[in-house]
Design an enzyme around this catalytic site. Sequence first.
Site, short mmCIF file in Angstrom:
data_model
loop_
_atom_site.label_atom_id
_atom_site.label_comp_id
_atom_site.label_asym_id
_atom_site.label_seq_id
_atom_site.Cartn_x
_atom_site.Cartn_y
_atom_site.Cartn_z
N ARG A 234 34.00 26.67 58.86
CA ARG A 234 32.82 27.31 58.29
C ARG A 234 32.86 27.11 56.77
O ARG A 234 33.92 27.25 56.15
CB ARG A 234 32.79 28.82 58.61
CG ARG A 234 32.38 29.15 60.04
CD ARG A 234 30.92 28.83 60.28
NE ARG A 234 30.44 29.19 61.60
CZ ARG A 234 30.36 28.35 62.65
NH1 ARG A 234 30.79 27.11 62.51
NH2 ARG A 234 29.86 28.74 63.79
N GLU A 263 23.79 25.52 53.94
CA GLU A 263 23.40 24.42 54.82
C GLU A 263 21.91 24.51 55.13
O GLU A 263 21.42 25.59 55.43
CB GLU A 263 24.22 24.46 56.11
CG GLU A 263 25.70 24.23 55.88
CD GLU A 263 26.54 24.26 57.15
OE1 GLU A 263 25.97 24.32 58.26
OE2 GLU A 263 27.78 24.22 57.03
N HIS A 282 27.19 18.94 59.41
CA HIS A 282 27.63 19.91 60.42
C HIS A 282 27.46 19.33 61.84
O HIS A 282 26.74 19.87 62.67
CB HIS A 282 26.86 21.23 60.29
CG HIS A 282 27.62 22.39 60.88
ND1 HIS A 282 27.52 23.66 60.39
CD2 HIS A 282 28.48 22.48 61.91
CE1 HIS A 282 28.28 24.49 61.10
NE2 HIS A 282 28.88 23.78 62.04
#
Length: 322
Positions: A234, A263, A282
């Site tokens: 994370r 993000e 991601h």
Amino acid sequence: MTKKIVAYKALPSDVEAYLRAHAEVVNIDPKNHAAFVEALTTADGAIGASIKISPDMIEGAHRLKALSTISVGFDQFDVQDLTRRGIVLTHTPDVLTESTADTVFALILASARRVVELAEWVKQGNWKASIGEACFGVDVQGKTLGIVGLGRIGGAVARRAALGFRMNVLYTNRSANEQAEKEYGAKRVELDELLAQSDFVCLQVPLTPETRGLIGANELQKMKRSAILINASRGPTVDENALVDALKNGTIRGAGLDVFEQEPLPADSPLLAMKNVVALPHIGSATHETRHAMARNAAENLIGALNGTLTQNIVNPDVLAR
């Protein structure tokens, strides 16, 4: 009475058909916040991913019994609040282990061998003679990999490292991972020792109050100047400003990142201008096969939770005790 499920993420057709065989399914675009909250007020369950569901959003959702996230991470939810309300939260920890570990190892290799940077250099027509030291990377084989958090994914990374690349594996974890110690020769150490000895430091922890900002300026300073930081857990587990400074100042060699504090990563992020950074959007578990398996698993979790038959993949099992 037919159960009602809110799907706030597009699902594969066979997964949606499975849900429709058990309940009424309402598809909602979560960007329409008011419609999403309204739909939850009459729902028994909800399934989706990547959207924060805060306590105020479910204040009027008195029928809600279960939420199913199509992910292993659950930092988008206030687990304590859900438990207080008697709402089961489920996730998909097992099905994405191998594909995410592949991504982690791709970051290790790409960062060490400068794969992204040099592939772009070739495409730009710069390869005009035999390469010299300016294009050299560093070895992965036989190096020391420090894994912060040796759970399912960390264990799968350790297996690749020890058995495939003969790496020396160090790890920190709340409890000892006896399987990794026995099968991969992993050694449990304190974080400071891991930082000081590792050629690659790999974060595999969930985002919690304890892990937020786990790697900051102080920790980066303890790493080898030749070390590479890998984060596919994370984004907020790393202090991004401190990382930028460390990369600029040569405190560490480089970073392979699949996750970020914000993000999508802003286009003006200093990280994007650095040759010693591999930045991915991601993609941890983002393969066709794994994402389909995750959606199916999440759907089965939700139906099991609503029927009172689910015994695994439950984030807050205390709800069942009630």
